[in-house]
Design a protein around this motif. Structure first.
Motif, PDB file in Angstrom:
ATOM      1  N   HIS A 100      -6.046   0.285  -3.077  1.00  0.00           N
ATOM      2  CA  HIS A 100      -7.086  -0.320  -3.646  1.00  0.00           C
ATOM      3  C   HIS A 100      -6.949  -1.932  -3.502  1.00  0.00           C
ATOM      4  N   VAL A 124     -12.727  -6.805   1.379  1.00  0.00           N
ATOM      5  CA  VAL A 124     -13.986  -6.982   0.981  1.00  0.00           C
ATOM      6  C   VAL A 124     -14.115  -8.354   0.513  1.00  0.00           C
ATOM      7  N   THR A 170       0.781  -1.169  -0.140  1.00  0.00           N
ATOM      8  CA  THR A 170       0.207   0.176  -0.026  1.00  0.00           C
ATOM      9  C   THR A 170       1.010   1.235   0.055  1.00  0.00           C
ATOM     10  N   ARG A 219      -8.060  -2.699   0.128  1.00  0.00           N
ATOM     11  CA  ARG A 219      -9.424  -2.698   0.224  1.00  0.00           C
ATOM     12  C   ARG A 219     -10.233  -3.957  -0.541  1.00  0.00           C
ATOM     13  N   ASP A 220      -9.651  -4.153  -1.799  1.00  0.00           N
ATOM     14  CA  ASP A 220     -10.216  -5.419  -2.276  1.00  0.00           C
ATOM     15  C   ASP A 220      -9.981  -6.725  -1.395  1.00  0.00           C
TER      16      ASP A 220
END
Length: 254
Positions: free
Chosen positions: A93, A100, A84, A96-97
């Motif tokens: 991103h 999720v 990151t 975050r993926d």
């Protein structure tokens, strides 16, 4: 204070996320206190390598490879590493993926519980026998266990095993007094009871079981106007003198 909060959350969190940077990803305190003790929790552990914007593209790959080698050497199997950068446009991103996907899969809690059980089982590895443990208990140990439970309950041993009484036949109507009944079968006539204990209790009526017949006779004596008082019938004493006839009501004069 920060260390105490970390120690508390690592025992209850469904997903362990460790954020490191290229300068301190090999910090001994982190690896000694958290990575090594929770090496079995690889399925719920995520390593975030932050500040990769300070590295050149080829240095990022070398840093990730070295971090992976260090984690595998400490027992973390197939570690998940995400890079990151807080200053890059799409620097978070990937992180975050991953979050999720972890939440959508709904497996983090189950994997965390499974890892906790495996970690607790490791403490009993030294007590494991070479042979398989027995799956049955011999008669001698059964008798000892039964005797110990009997002594603990303070109950005398039974000469025969206890069996639950079966249901009895419904009571039949009769003009005479109610028959004796078994306490284990309810106030019924016990005509079709197959329980040995019920048959014994029905065959030998006790004074307590004949109480309904005495109560019935007493009730009838109270209802019947010609019957003598219950006390005279039971004891044989002479009946008391009859009561005088009631005085007729006075008639009113017109």
């Amino acid at each position: 204070m920060h260390r105490a909060e970390v120690d508390r959350f690592v025992t209850i969190a469904d997903l362990l996320v460790w954020v490191v940077d290229p300068q301190k990803y090999a910090d001994a305190a982190l690896h000694r206190n958290y990575i090594v003790p929770f090496a079995r929790h690889a399925g719920v552990t995520l390593i975030v390598l932050n500040q990769v914007d300070r590295l050149a593209p080829h240095e990022i790959d070398d840093c990730v490879a070295d971090l992976r080698r260090l984690l595998e050497a400490e027992g973390l199997a197939d570690p998940r590493i995400v890079t990151t950068s807080a200053v890059a446009e799409d620097g978070v991103h990937g992180f975050r993926d991953t979050l999720v996907d972890t939440v959508a899969a709904r497996r983090a809690r189950t994997e965390r519980l499974s890892a906790d059980v495996d970690r607790a089982a490791e403490r009993f590895t030294g007590y494991r026998l070479d042979a398989e443990p027995p799956v049955t208990v011999d008669d001698g140990r059964k008798a000892e266990l039964l005797q110990a439970l009997t002594d603990a309950a303070g109950a005398p041993p039974s000469p025969r095993p206890w069996r639950a009484p079966t249901s009895c036949a419904p009571p039949t109507s009769s003009a005479g007094p109610s028959p004796p009944w078994s306490p284990g079968c309810g106030p019924t006539r016990c005509a079709g009871c197959a329980s040995p204990s019920c048959a014994r209790s029905c065959a030998t009526p006790s004074p307590a079981r004949s109480a309904p017949s005495r109560a019935t006779s007493t009730t009838r004596s109270r209802v019947s106007p010609r019957a003598s008082p219950p006390s005279s019938r039971r004891t044989g004493a002479a009946p008391s003198a009859p009561r005088p006839a009631p005085t007729p009501p006075r008639s009113r004069r017109p």
